[in-house]
Motif scaffolding. Structure first.
Motif, mmCIF file in Angstrom:
data_model
loop_
_atom_site.group_PDB
_atom_site.id
_atom_site.type_symbol
_atom_site.label_atom_id
_atom_site.label_comp_id
_atom_site.label_asym_id
_atom_site.label_seq_id
_atom_site.Cartn_x
_atom_site.Cartn_y
_atom_site.Cartn_z
ATOM 1 N N TRP A 227 0.865 -1.398 -0.100
ATOM 2 C CA TRP A 227 -0.111 0.011 -0.036
ATOM 3 C C TRP A 227 0.936 1.220 -0.004
ATOM 4 O O TRP A 227 0.413 2.363 -0.651
ATOM 5 C CB TRP A 227 -1.001 0.049 1.013
ATOM 6 N N SER A 228 2.017 1.058 0.529
ATOM 7 C CA SER A 228 2.865 2.288 0.670
ATOM 8 C C SER A 228 3.353 2.675 -0.760
ATOM 9 O O SER A 228 3.652 3.917 -0.955
ATOM 10 C CB SER A 228 4.098 2.311 1.670
ATOM 11 N N LYS A 229 3.627 1.776 -1.486
ATOM 12 C CA LYS A 229 4.283 2.065 -2.689
ATOM 13 C C LYS A 229 3.115 2.998 -3.649
ATOM 14 O O LYS A 229 3.491 3.673 -4.541
ATOM 15 C CB LYS A 229 4.664 0.878 -3.512
ATOM 16 N N LEU A 230 1.820 2.522 -3.271
ATOM 17 C CA LEU A 230 1.003 3.543 -4.145
ATOM 18 C C LEU A 230 1.052 4.963 -3.522
ATOM 19 O O LEU A 230 0.783 5.966 -4.365
ATOM 20 C CB LEU A 230 -0.546 2.930 -3.511
ATOM 21 N N LYS A 231 1.322 5.257 -2.477
ATOM 22 C CA LYS A 231 1.519 6.718 -2.045
ATOM 23 C C LYS A 231 2.958 7.129 -2.632
ATOM 24 O O LYS A 231 2.661 8.403 -3.171
ATOM 25 C CB LYS A 231 1.841 6.646 -0.494
ATOM 26 N N LEU A 232 3.942 6.439 -2.872
ATOM 27 C CA LEU A 232 5.087 6.908 -3.537
ATOM 28 C C LEU A 232 4.602 7.167 -4.911
ATOM 29 O O LEU A 232 5.096 8.241 -5.663
ATOM 30 C CB LEU A 232 6.217 6.053 -3.359
ATOM 31 N N GLN A 233 4.073 6.242 -5.751
ATOM 32 C CA GLN A 233 3.445 6.530 -7.149
ATOM 33 C C GLN A 233 2.561 7.526 -7.228
ATOM 34 O O GLN A 233 2.917 8.651 -8.335
ATOM 35 C CB GLN A 233 2.670 5.382 -7.554
ATOM 36 N N ARG A 234 1.789 8.120 -6.229
ATOM 37 C CA ARG A 234 1.291 9.208 -6.464
ATOM 38 C C ARG A 234 1.867 10.520 -6.226
ATOM 39 O O ARG A 234 1.692 11.410 -6.922
ATOM 40 C CB ARG A 234 0.025 9.654 -5.183
ATOM 41 N N ARG A 235 2.773 10.475 -5.342
ATOM 42 C CA ARG A 235 3.927 11.568 -5.280
ATOM 43 C C ARG A 235 4.506 11.684 -6.485
ATOM 44 O O ARG A 235 4.857 12.993 -6.629
ATOM 45 C CB ARG A 235 4.874 11.141 -4.032
ATOM 46 N N VAL A 236 4.908 10.694 -7.317
ATOM 47 C CA VAL A 236 5.734 10.845 -8.765
ATOM 48 C C VAL A 236 4.674 11.572 -9.608
ATOM 49 O O VAL A 236 5.316 12.549 -10.262
ATOM 50 C CB VAL A 236 6.194 9.589 -9.279
ATOM 51 N N LEU A 237 3.420 11.336 -9.483
ATOM 52 C CA LEU A 237 2.506 11.938 -10.478
ATOM 53 C C LEU A 237 2.449 13.505 -9.904
ATOM 54 O O LEU A 237 2.320 14.435 -10.809
ATOM 55 C CB LEU A 237 1.035 11.497 -10.497
ATOM 56 N N GLU A 238 2.332 13.767 -8.802
ATOM 57 C CA GLU A 238 2.327 15.118 -8.218
ATOM 58 C C GLU A 238 3.670 15.918 -8.540
ATOM 59 O O GLU A 238 3.475 17.073 -8.929
ATOM 60 C CB GLU A 238 2.071 15.190 -6.806
ATOM 61 N N LEU A 239 4.670 15.415 -8.717
ATOM 62 C CA LEU A 239 5.908 15.764 -9.296
ATOM 63 C C LEU A 239 5.746 16.235 -10.709
ATOM 64 O O LEU A 239 6.694 16.805 -11.235
ATOM 65 C CB LEU A 239 6.989 15.261 -8.922
ATOM 66 N N ARG B 127 -4.443 15.422 -13.281
ATOM 67 C CA ARG B 127 -5.371 15.369 -12.069
ATOM 68 C C ARG B 127 -6.390 14.223 -11.891
ATOM 69 O O ARG B 127 -6.719 13.790 -10.939
ATOM 70 C CB ARG B 127 -6.384 16.723 -12.403
ATOM 71 N N ARG B 128 -6.627 13.534 -12.938
ATOM 72 C CA ARG B 128 -7.336 12.458 -12.783
ATOM 73 C C ARG B 128 -6.827 11.223 -12.105
ATOM 74 O O ARG B 128 -7.238 10.808 -11.279
ATOM 75 C CB ARG B 128 -7.739 11.938 -14.116
ATOM 76 N N THR B 129 -5.468 11.181 -12.592
ATOM 77 C CA THR B 129 -4.599 10.083 -11.947
ATOM 78 C C THR B 129 -4.236 10.380 -10.777
ATOM 79 O O THR B 129 -4.132 9.278 -9.883
ATOM 80 C CB THR B 129 -3.379 9.682 -12.896
ATOM 81 N N ILE B 130 -3.872 11.569 -10.631
ATOM 82 C CA ILE B 130 -3.805 12.005 -8.935
ATOM 83 C C ILE B 130 -4.843 11.647 -8.055
ATOM 84 O O ILE B 130 -4.746 11.151 -7.218
ATOM 85 C CB ILE B 130 -3.223 13.586 -8.876
ATOM 86 N N ALA B 131 -5.995 12.144 -8.435
ATOM 87 C CA ALA B 131 -7.119 11.912 -7.612
ATOM 88 C C ALA B 131 -7.531 10.385 -7.501
ATOM 89 O O ALA B 131 -7.975 9.768 -6.592
ATOM 90 C CB ALA B 131 -8.576 12.553 -8.382
ATOM 91 N N MET B 132 -7.308 9.576 -8.584
ATOM 92 C CA MET B 132 -7.608 8.338 -8.762
ATOM 93 C C MET B 132 -6.743 7.491 -7.592
ATOM 94 O O MET B 132 -7.019 6.472 -7.103
ATOM 95 C CB MET B 132 -7.340 7.684 -10.269
ATOM 96 N N THR B 133 -5.128 7.821 -7.629
ATOM 97 C CA THR B 133 -4.479 6.873 -6.668
ATOM 98 C C THR B 133 -4.793 7.469 -5.226
ATOM 99 O O THR B 133 -4.570 6.694 -4.395
ATOM 100 C CB THR B 133 -3.137 7.424 -7.010
ATOM 101 N N LEU C 33 -7.989 8.236 -4.157
ATOM 102 C CA LEU C 33 -9.091 7.426 -3.848
ATOM 103 C C LEU C 33 -8.886 5.903 -3.458
ATOM 104 O O LEU C 33 -9.194 5.263 -2.515
ATOM 105 C CB LEU C 33 -10.149 7.684 -5.106
ATOM 106 N N TRP C 34 -7.957 5.573 -4.427
ATOM 107 C CA TRP C 34 -7.424 3.966 -4.402
ATOM 108 C C TRP C 34 -6.811 3.752 -2.833
ATOM 109 O O TRP C 34 -7.244 2.704 -2.456
ATOM 110 C CB TRP C 34 -6.408 3.671 -5.466
ATOM 111 N N ALA D 106 -14.816 0.530 -11.512
ATOM 112 C CA ALA D 106 -15.898 1.182 -12.416
ATOM 113 C C ALA D 106 -16.173 2.521 -11.691
ATOM 114 O O ALA D 106 -16.659 3.540 -12.376
ATOM 115 C CB ALA D 106 -17.046 0.204 -12.143
ATOM 116 N N ARG D 107 -15.960 2.813 -10.476
ATOM 117 C CA ARG D 107 -16.222 4.028 -9.961
ATOM 118 C C ARG D 107 -14.964 5.149 -10.156
ATOM 119 O O ARG D 107 -15.518 6.083 -10.679
ATOM 120 C CB ARG D 107 -16.185 3.765 -8.303
ATOM 121 N N LEU D 108 -13.943 4.453 -10.454
ATOM 122 C CA LEU D 108 -12.814 5.330 -10.971
ATOM 123 C C LEU D 108 -13.317 6.065 -12.259
ATOM 124 O O LEU D 108 -13.003 7.276 -12.544
ATOM 125 C CB LEU D 108 -11.549 4.836 -11.078
ATOM 126 N N VAL D 109 -13.714 5.193 -13.065
ATOM 127 C CA VAL D 109 -14.022 5.560 -14.390
ATOM 128 C C VAL D 109 -15.353 6.545 -14.516
ATOM 129 O O VAL D 109 -15.408 7.579 -15.166
ATOM 130 C CB VAL D 109 -14.477 4.375 -15.385
#
Length: 397
Positions: free
Chosen positions: A219-231, A287-293, A295-296, A317-320
């Motif tokens: 689960w922590s790697k998902l936070k790191l992935q979101r941070r990469v997107l934010e960068l 913004r979609r992928t940042i919000a997606m990660t 919510l995920w 399905a909710r993400l879409v």
């Protein structure tokens, strides 16, 4: 005497004719002339057509002002890592950048402020990603712990697959290995150029062998992935038990926000009922992928005891529907795994040791994958179509 007088008269008539013709031509030109519209009074030079060094720009420089440049972000083709890339300009202000990039491709102000709050947790990440990223701000990410990074373990096989693959060696300088403990970080530094030590907040374990630690890792790697997107970087995340035999970016479309591998694929890349495998997926920074990660990750509490993959399947399905995420699946004929893989070695791009439990079993069968690939590459072209995979016997009984 008479001849001289006649010659002089003839010369005067010729001069009069020339002057009259010139005057008539001048009148015609003045009648036909129409002033051009404002702003088009100068012909476009070669530099103005190419967007470089126009005389208009020189006028601005002489006046001590900066010419405003509005340039849309360029999107490369799939084979060249199709991600947002804003061209550098010397005269563009911050406001100009905001006007040039579509709104859904910019991290929001809230995310920028959040970066300050998370800077301690992700200290050094921005620099590590920047060093590993491609010119168009794309990075390949994998995660390891002490067991996976040990000599002769998964990390060694993973790196070897890049080196012996068809066109995958050039991607290796863009791989960022995220080490989840000090031992794996030290080992990574010994075998690879780009390593980042990420410590899970509140964690005291160095090995992540227990079930609770394992769950925190995934689960922590998902936070790191979101941070990469934010960068502002796109990424392709890959489990370390995936062998890279060809360039997968050729199969990632510019349309999709997220392109993901599939354990059960029903033939249509846009069919949301395909079963996703989160061990291999690509994301664009918007913004979609940042919000997606976000919510995920937040959905973990709603599905206690589950890792990120089944939870993603629950909420896709909710993400879409709610976020407008553009989701696309990869064909196992290209991005295969032990669960489902194409039998044509001429098409295979990656091979994942999924549907397999146990490090020893994964190692044995992945070594078999690399041996099959080496044998395939040594065959003459007219014999390659006969090549077949060895059944992963340790993982699949």
């Amino acid at each position: 005497m008479v001849k001289a007088i006649l010659a002089e008269a003839t010369a005067r008539q010729a001069v009069s004719f020339v002057l009259g013709a010139t005057a008539a031509l001048t009148v015609v030109m003045l009648v036909q002339y129409r002033a051009p519209p404002a702003g088009l009074s100068r012909a476009l030079t070669h530099e103005q057509f190419s967007g470089c060094g126009s005389s208009d720009e020189q006028d601005h420089r002489r006046n001590g002002t900066a010419r405003t440049v509005h340039q849309a972000p360029s999107v490369a083709v799939a084979g060249d890592y199709h991600h947002l890339h804003q061209a550098d300009t010397n005269t563009t202000t911050t406001a100009t950048h905001a006007a040039a990039v579509p709104g859904d491709l910019l991290p929001s102000r809230d995310h920028q402020e959040e970066g300050v709050e998370e800077s301690e947790e992700f200290r050094g990440l921005a620099a590590a990603v920047s060093r590993a990223a491609t010119d168009d701000r794309t990075v390949i990410i994998t995660c390891v712990n002490q067991a996976w990074a040990a000599p002769g373990s998964l990390l060694d096989l993973f790196l070897e697959s890049f080196r012996i693959g068809d066109g995958s060696a050039r991607l290796l300088p863009h791989v960022l290995v995220v080490a989840m403990d000090p031992a794996s970080h030290a080992r990574c530094l010994a075998v690879h150029h780009h390593c980042y030590h990420y410590t899970i907040p509140g964690s005291t374990s160095d090995k992540f062998f227990g079930p609770d630690e394992w769950m925190d890792l995934v689960w922590s790697k998902l936070k790191l992935q979101r941070r990469v997107l934010e960068l502002g970087y796109g990424f392709l995340f890959t489990d370390v038990d995936i062998m890279w035999l060809r360039d997968p970016f050729k199969h990632v479309t510019a349309y999709a926000d997220m392109t993901i591998s599939s354990d059960n694929y029903f033939g249509d890349p846009d069919n949301i009922d395909n079963l996703p495998n989160t061990g291999f997926f690509h994301m664009k920074p918007n913004r979609r992928t940042i919000a997606m990660t976000r919510l995920w990750h937040d959905s973990r509490s709603k599905y206690p005891g589950m890792n990120e993959q089944p939870v993603f399947n629950m909420i896709k399905a909710r993400l879409v529907a709610e976020l407008g995420v553009r989701l696309r699946y990869l064909d196992p004929a290209h991005m295969g795994g032990f669960c489902s893989y194409g039998k044509d070695l001429g098409k295979i791009v990656t091979m994942h040791a999924n549907c397999c439990v146990g490090l020893g079993k994964k190692m044995r069968d992945l070594r078999g994958v690399l041996d099959d690939w080496k044998n395939y590459t040594m065959l003459p072209s007219w014999e390659k179509h006969r090549a077949k995979w060895t059944v992963p016997g340790a993982c699949i009984k």
